[in-house]
Each structure stands twice: as structure tokens, then as C-alpha cells.
Design a protein around this motif. Structure first.
Motif, PDB file in Angstrom:
ATOM      1  N   TYR A 155     -18.506 -15.938  96.300  1.00 38.66           N
ATOM      2  CA  TYR A 155     -17.069 -16.216  96.377  1.00 38.66           C
ATOM      3  C   TYR A 155     -16.588 -16.596  94.989  1.00 38.66           C
ATOM      4  O   TYR A 155     -17.255 -17.347  94.270  1.00 38.66           O
ATOM      5  CB  TYR A 155     -16.796 -17.368  97.350  1.00 38.66           C
ATOM      6  CG  TYR A 155     -15.359 -17.850  97.313  1.00 38.66           C
ATOM      7  CD1 TYR A 155     -14.396 -17.274  98.134  1.00 38.66           C
ATOM      8  CD2 TYR A 155     -14.952 -18.852  96.438  1.00 38.66           C
ATOM      9  CE1 TYR A 155     -13.073 -17.693  98.093  1.00 38.66           C
ATOM     10  CE2 TYR A 155     -13.635 -19.276  96.383  1.00 38.66           C
ATOM     11  CZ  TYR A 155     -12.703 -18.692  97.215  1.00 38.66           C
ATOM     12  OH  TYR A 155     -11.401 -19.109  97.167  1.00 38.66           O
ATOM     13  N   GLY A 156     -15.412 -16.085  94.626  1.00 37.72           N
ATOM     14  CA  GLY A 156     -14.830 -16.460  93.347  1.00 37.72           C
ATOM     15  C   GLY A 156     -13.878 -15.391  92.851  1.00 37.72           C
ATOM     16  O   GLY A 156     -13.554 -14.431  93.560  1.00 37.72           O
ATOM     17  N   PRO A 157     -13.412 -15.529  91.614  1.00 37.25           N
ATOM     18  CA  PRO A 157     -12.557 -14.502  91.005  1.00 37.25           C
ATOM     19  C   PRO A 157     -13.403 -13.384  90.412  1.00 37.25           C
ATOM     20  O   PRO A 157     -14.459 -13.625  89.827  1.00 37.25           O
ATOM     21  CB  PRO A 157     -11.835 -15.281  89.902  1.00 37.25           C
ATOM     22  CG  PRO A 157     -12.833 -16.327  89.476  1.00 37.25           C
ATOM     23  CD  PRO A 157     -13.604 -16.692  90.717  1.00 37.25           C
ATOM     24  N   PHE A 158     -12.938 -12.153  90.561  1.00 39.39           N
ATOM     25  CA  PHE A 158     -13.652 -10.995  90.026  1.00 39.39           C
ATOM     26  C   PHE A 158     -12.649  -9.965  89.528  1.00 39.39           C
ATOM     27  O   PHE A 158     -11.529  -9.875  90.029  1.00 39.39           O
ATOM     28  CB  PHE A 158     -14.526 -10.327  91.100  1.00 39.39           C
ATOM     29  CG  PHE A 158     -15.583 -11.212  91.673  1.00 39.39           C
ATOM     30  CD1 PHE A 158     -16.811 -11.355  91.048  1.00 39.39           C
ATOM     31  CD2 PHE A 158     -15.356 -11.913  92.851  1.00 39.39           C
ATOM     32  CE1 PHE A 158     -17.788 -12.179  91.571  1.00 39.39           C
ATOM     33  CE2 PHE A 158     -16.328 -12.739  93.391  1.00 39.39           C
ATOM     34  CZ  PHE A 158     -17.545 -12.876  92.751  1.00 39.39           C
ATOM     35  N   GLY A 159     -13.084  -9.156  88.560  1.00 36.60           N
ATOM     36  CA  GLY A 159     -12.361  -7.950  88.211  1.00 36.60           C
ATOM     37  C   GLY A 159     -12.886  -6.805  89.049  1.00 36.60           C
ATOM     38  O   GLY A 159     -13.966  -6.893  89.634  1.00 36.60           O
ATOM     39  N   ARG A 160     -12.109  -5.697  89.104  1.00 43.28           N
ATOM     40  CA  ARG A 160     -12.530  -4.509  89.846  1.00 43.28           C
ATOM     41  C   ARG A 160     -12.316  -3.279  88.975  1.00 43.28           C
ATOM     42  O   ARG A 160     -11.183  -2.978  88.584  1.00 43.28           O
ATOM     43  CB  ARG A 160     -11.728  -4.335  91.144  1.00 43.28           C
ATOM     44  CG  ARG A 160     -11.901  -5.423  92.203  1.00 43.28           C
ATOM     45  CD  ARG A 160     -13.320  -5.525  92.751  1.00 43.28           C
ATOM     46  NE  ARG A 160     -13.932  -4.270  93.097  1.00 43.28           N
ATOM     47  CZ  ARG A 160     -13.788  -3.654  94.281  1.00 43.28           C
ATOM     48  NH1 ARG A 160     -13.021  -4.175  95.218  1.00 43.28           N
ATOM     49  NH2 ARG A 160     -14.438  -2.528  94.518  1.00 43.28           N
ATOM     50  N   ASP A 161     -13.400  -2.597  88.624  1.00 45.15           N
ATOM     51  CA  ASP A 161     -13.321  -1.355  87.855  1.00 45.15           C
ATOM     52  C   ASP A 161     -12.492  -1.518  86.581  1.00 45.15           C
ATOM     53  O   ASP A 161     -11.674  -0.662  86.243  1.00 45.15           O
ATOM     54  CB  ASP A 161     -12.747  -0.233  88.718  1.00 45.15           C
ATOM     55  CG  ASP A 161     -13.805   0.420  89.596  1.00 45.15           C
ATOM     56  OD1 ASP A 161     -14.955   0.556  89.122  1.00 45.15           O
ATOM     57  OD2 ASP A 161     -13.486   0.764  90.748  1.00 45.15           O
ATOM     58  N   GLY A 162     -12.702  -2.616  85.892  1.00 43.75           N
ATOM     59  CA  GLY A 162     -12.016  -2.846  84.626  1.00 43.75           C
ATOM     60  C   GLY A 162     -10.614  -3.409  84.756  1.00 43.75           C
ATOM     61  O   GLY A 162      -9.948  -3.620  83.735  1.00 43.75           O
ATOM     62  N   ILE A 163     -10.160  -3.654  85.968  1.00 44.36           N
ATOM     63  CA  ILE A 163      -8.817  -4.194  86.201  1.00 44.36           C
ATOM     64  C   ILE A 163      -8.939  -5.604  86.749  1.00 44.36           C
ATOM     65  O   ILE A 163      -9.758  -5.874  87.629  1.00 44.36           O
ATOM     66  CB  ILE A 163      -8.029  -3.304  87.192  1.00 44.36           C
ATOM     67  CG1 ILE A 163      -7.875  -1.894  86.610  1.00 44.36           C
ATOM     68  CG2 ILE A 163      -6.673  -3.908  87.499  1.00 44.36           C
ATOM     69  CD1 ILE A 163      -7.284  -0.905  87.584  1.00 44.36           C
ATOM     70  N   MET A 164      -8.105  -6.511  86.222  1.00 41.88           N
ATOM     71  CA  MET A 164      -8.166  -7.901  86.620  1.00 41.88           C
ATOM     72  C   MET A 164      -6.755  -8.416  86.864  1.00 41.88           C
ATOM     73  O   MET A 164      -5.833  -8.110  86.111  1.00 41.88           O
ATOM     74  CB  MET A 164      -8.849  -8.730  85.514  1.00 41.88           C
ATOM     75  CG  MET A 164      -9.338 -10.109  85.940  1.00 41.88           C
ATOM     76  SD  MET A 164     -10.244 -10.940  84.593  1.00 41.88           S
ATOM     77  CE  MET A 164     -11.685  -9.857  84.425  1.00 41.88           C
ATOM     78  N   ALA A 165      -6.585  -9.186  87.932  1.00 47.44           N
ATOM     79  CA  ALA A 165      -5.294  -9.810  88.186  1.00 47.44           C
ATOM     80  C   ALA A 165      -4.896 -10.658  86.985  1.00 47.44           C
ATOM     81  O   ALA A 165      -5.755 -11.283  86.353  1.00 47.44           O
ATOM     82  CB  ALA A 165      -5.364 -10.670  89.436  1.00 47.44           C
ATOM     83  N   PRO A 166      -3.607 -10.688  86.614  1.00 47.37           N
ATOM     84  CA  PRO A 166      -3.192 -11.459  85.437  1.00 47.37           C
ATOM     85  C   PRO A 166      -3.668 -12.906  85.459  1.00 47.37           C
ATOM     86  O   PRO A 166      -4.100 -13.439  84.426  1.00 47.37           O
ATOM     87  CB  PRO A 166      -1.667 -11.347  85.469  1.00 47.37           C
ATOM     88  CG  PRO A 166      -1.403 -10.048  86.154  1.00 47.37           C
ATOM     89  CD  PRO A 166      -2.480  -9.922  87.196  1.00 47.37           C
ATOM     90  N   SER A 167      -3.624 -13.556  86.606  1.00 44.18           N
ATOM     91  CA  SER A 167      -4.060 -14.957  86.674  1.00 44.18           C
ATOM     92  C   SER A 167      -5.561 -15.062  86.406  1.00 44.18           C
ATOM     93  O   SER A 167      -6.011 -16.011  85.738  1.00 44.18           O
ATOM     94  CB  SER A 167      -3.722 -15.555  88.041  1.00 44.18           C
ATOM     95  OG  SER A 167      -4.400 -14.869  89.079  1.00 44.18           O
ATOM     96  N   ASN A 168      -6.332 -14.102  86.886  1.00 47.30           N
ATOM     97  CA  ASN A 168      -7.769 -14.115  86.620  1.00 47.30           C
ATOM     98  C   ASN A 168      -8.067 -13.807  85.163  1.00 47.30           C
ATOM     99  O   ASN A 168      -9.016 -14.345  84.584  1.00 47.30           O
ATOM    100  CB  ASN A 168      -8.485 -13.118  87.525  1.00 47.30           C
ATOM    101  CG  ASN A 168      -8.609 -13.607  88.963  1.00 47.30           C
ATOM    102  OD1 ASN A 168      -8.405 -14.790  89.239  1.00 47.30           O
ATOM    103  ND2 ASN A 168      -8.944 -12.704  89.861  1.00 47.30           N
ATOM    104  N   ALA A 169      -7.270 -12.927  84.557  1.00 49.32           N
ATOM    105  CA  ALA A 169      -7.454 -12.623  83.138  1.00 49.32           C
ATOM    106  C   ALA A 169      -7.193 -13.854  82.279  1.00 49.32           C
ATOM    107  O   ALA A 169      -7.941 -14.142  81.336  1.00 49.32           O
ATOM    108  CB  ALA A 169      -6.543 -11.471  82.728  1.00 49.32           C
TER     109      ALA A 169
END
Length: 220
Positions: A155-169
Motif C-alpha cells: 500500500y502506498g503512492p506509486f507511479g504507473r508506466d512513467g506517469i505520476m499524479a501531481p501530488s505524488n510527484a
């Protein structure tokens, strides 16, 4: 174990009770969504090894709610193990165990190795605040210690295929300012290859609040 003790990885203020139990604001927010996913996609019973158990609240909450679980805490951080031991002492049942001293980056997980096979390995909010050696070790250890069809739950924050939510970035950049070895990991590009090496197959991805994911792998 490394010669120098690891630094604390807590990213928030944690209140401590008189009995030694610590309380995390983030656990209070995410424990019920995690319980729902755990019950539906992971296990309602069985032997669970939690890696990097933090305050210990997740194990206490989930074993109270899912009475078929036998849960063992582990951590590399001594202060966290004190809190986990206090949660074991405060439990109204005998299904909380540990804590074990466990450094996920090592090829031998000590007491956890002797207790295998495990039904479930759990890691909540760890992989983004750990060096990549510990992330690699987490997958290798799960592949080694899980029984066939056992589950690894992340469980946690992750990127997907090189894309990340702005808050996660933004969060990832903040983590890297704290420690260059930390950062939000890309599930597809970084973690799935590690799972494949450990004979773990992706089973479920569940979107969770605040741009987090619950990710379930199964041991072949």
C-alpha cells in the motif's frame, strides 16, 4: 545488519501513549480502506508477516477486525519495535506476535526465515521511504518466504508506466530532498520486474484515497 543504525523514517508527528504505543495520523485515515481491500483481495485468515510495521497500528486493527489472522510485526527501526511490542502487550487476543528485527535489504531475514512459509507478507507505506536495495529485498524475501498462492500486499503512492499524479510527484521530490535513495516508485517500470524475478504475479490493483494504491501479488 548495517553497522550504523538506520535513521528514523517517520514523516509525521506520532503521539505516544503512556504504555509505549505510538499513534499515526495517516493510519487513522487509511486503516479502514486497507481493511476492506485486505478482507476482499488478500486474506481473512492465515499467518501474516508485516515488514516495516511502523507504529504497529495496522496489525492491531486488522487482527481485531479479521479474527482469523495471526500477525507478526517486524522492523529494522528499534523505536518502532518498542511501539509494536506495546501493541502486542495491549492486545485483547493472542494473535499479535513479535516484533522481529528485520532488514529487508538482507538476503537472510533471520527469525522470519525459520517461521516460513507465510500466508501473507505485508508492506504498508515502506517502498517510497526505503533504499532500492530494501525494495529489491522485499520482493526477493516475499518470493522466498511465501507459500505457493501466498500473497504480497503493498500500500502506498506509486507511479504507473512513467506517469505520476501531481501530488505524488511533489511528494516524491520532497522525499528525494530528504534522502536521494527515497522516492515514489513506478509500479510498472520498477516493481513488476522485481515481482517477476521473485515468481510473484500481479493479482489486483485497487485505487485508494489520496492517490494511493493497494497492490496484491500472488506467489506461483
Amino acid at each position: 545488519m548495517s553497522e550504523t543504525p538506520p535513521k528514523s523514517v517517520a514523516l509525521e508527528a506520532r503521539e505516544a501513549g503512556e504504555d509505549g504505543r505510538r499513534f499515526s495520523p495517516s493510519v487513522a485515515r487509511n486503516r479502514e480502506p486497507i481493511r476492506g481491500v485486505f478482507a476482499k483481495h488478500v486474506a481473512r485468515e492465515g499467518r501474516v508477516l508485516e515488514v516495516a510495521s511502523g507504529t504497529g497500528e495496522h496489525g492491531a486493527f486488522l487482527t481485531d477486525e479479521l479474527t482469523g489472522l495471526e500477525w507478526t510485526y517486524s522492523d529494522v527501526d528499534a523505536d518502532s519495535r518498542v511501539s509494536q511490542a506495546a501493541w502486542v502487550a495491549a492486545a485483547t487476543h493472542d494473535r499479535l506476535h513479535g516484533p522481529l528485527t528485520l532488514d529487508a535489504s538482507l538476503a537472510d531475514w533471520g527469525e522470519a526465515e525459520a517461521a516460513r512459509p507465510w500466508d501473507v507478507v505485508v508492506s504498508i507505506n515502506m517502498v517510497h521511504i526505503a533504499p532500492m536495495s530494501a525494495v529489491e529485498g522485499l520482493f526477493a524475501g516475499a518470493g522466498r518466504l511465501l507459500k505457493p498462492q501466498g500473497r504480497l500486499f503493498l500500500y502506498g503512492p506509486f507511479g504507473r508506466d512513467g506517469i505520476m499524479a501531481p501530488s505524488n510527484a511533489r511528494f516524491s521530490e520532497d522525499l528525494k530532498r530528504r534522502d536521494l535513495e527515497w522516492g515514489v516508485r513506478d509500479l510498472d517500470m520498477e516493481l513488476l520486474p522485481l515481482a517477476s524475478l521473485a515468481d510473484l504475479i500481479l493479482q489486483d490493483i485497487v485505487e485508494m484515497p489520496a492517490n494511493n494504491l493497494a497492490v496484491v501479488f500472488e506467489r506461483t
